[in-house]
Design an enzyme around this catalytic site. Sequence first.
Site, PDB file in Angstrom:
ATOM      1  CB  CYS A 109      -0.911   0.008   1.227  1.00  0.00           C
ATOM      2  SG  CYS A 109      -2.032   1.421   1.227  1.00  0.00           S
ATOM      3  CB  CYS A 111      -1.983   5.477   1.358  1.00  0.00           C
ATOM      4  SG  CYS A 111      -2.545   5.392  -0.332  1.00  0.00           S
ATOM      5  CB  CYS A 128      -2.692  -3.362  -3.077  1.00  0.00           C
ATOM      6  SG  CYS A 128      -4.259  -2.624  -3.592  1.00  0.00           S
ATOM      7  CB  CYS A 130      -4.589  -3.805   2.584  1.00  0.00           C
ATOM      8  SG  CYS A 130      -5.980  -2.656   2.570  1.00  0.00           S
ATOM      9  CB  CYS A 139      -9.655   1.315  -0.305  1.00  0.00           C
ATOM     10  SG  CYS A 139      -8.267   1.979  -1.263  1.00  0.00           S
TER      11      CYS A 139
HETATM   12 FE1  SF4 Z   1      -3.906   0.613  -0.052  1.00  0.00          FE
HETATM   13 FE2  SF4 Z   1      -6.448   0.599  -0.832  1.00  0.00          FE
HETATM   14 FE3  SF4 Z   1      -4.792  -1.214  -1.797  1.00  0.00          FE
HETATM   15 FE4  SF4 Z   1      -5.569  -1.300   0.770  1.00  0.00          FE
HETATM   16  S1  SF4 Z   1      -6.854  -1.598  -1.030  1.00  0.00           S
HETATM   17  S2  SF4 Z   1      -3.498  -1.589  -0.023  1.00  0.00           S
HETATM   18  S3  SF4 Z   1      -5.716   0.859   1.273  1.00  0.00           S
HETATM   19  S4  SF4 Z   1      -4.650   0.973  -2.137  1.00  0.00           S
END
Ligand code: SF4
Length: 168
Positions: A109, A111, A128, A130, A139
């Site tokens: 991820c 972020c 991802c 996740c 998310c």
């Molecule tokens: Fe990041 Fe969203 Fe992927 Fe989860 S689903 S790893 S929060 S981009």
Amino acid sequence: MLSSVAGMGLVAVSGSSTSPAPAPISSLASFSSHGNFLSSSLCVPDLVPKRTWKVRAGEPSEKSLEVMRKFSEQYARRSDTFFCVDKGVTAVVVKGLAEHKDTLGAPLCPCRHYDDKVAEVQQGFWNCPCVPMRERKECHCMLFLTPENDFAGEDQHISLKEIQELTA
Ligand code: SF4
């Protein structure tokens, strides 16, 4: 706290690498895709606290970008989720995933902040999609938004050209 998005450096407020998932970004975030510092608020009303995103230098390979672009489209369809009305958000996150795929071998991820990215990849929680996304459709990057989310668009498609233009 800050967390960075891949080597390209998308940076957002979040907890430690192994802490529980932060609040959905839809309730916190602010984005932009101007130059190397993202700070627009296209997706977020003024009422909510701002989250600042940054993009540093560093380009993923076109191959990984395409792999993560296709993955994002397919997973959005499969999970019945949609991209953000601001495709700049989608583009930056896809690019961050692609950069992690290049540098770490897995789409960690982009972020969050990690003290040890290699260990995080091996743990798998934030690869991802996740665990919060797989289990609860959460998310915090706003890549995959449920239809009822205020910032969800109607698209499950983003082209390579869009990603390149929106993150140039
Ligand atoms: Fe990041 Fe969203 Fe992927 Fe989860 S689903 S790893 S929060 S981009």
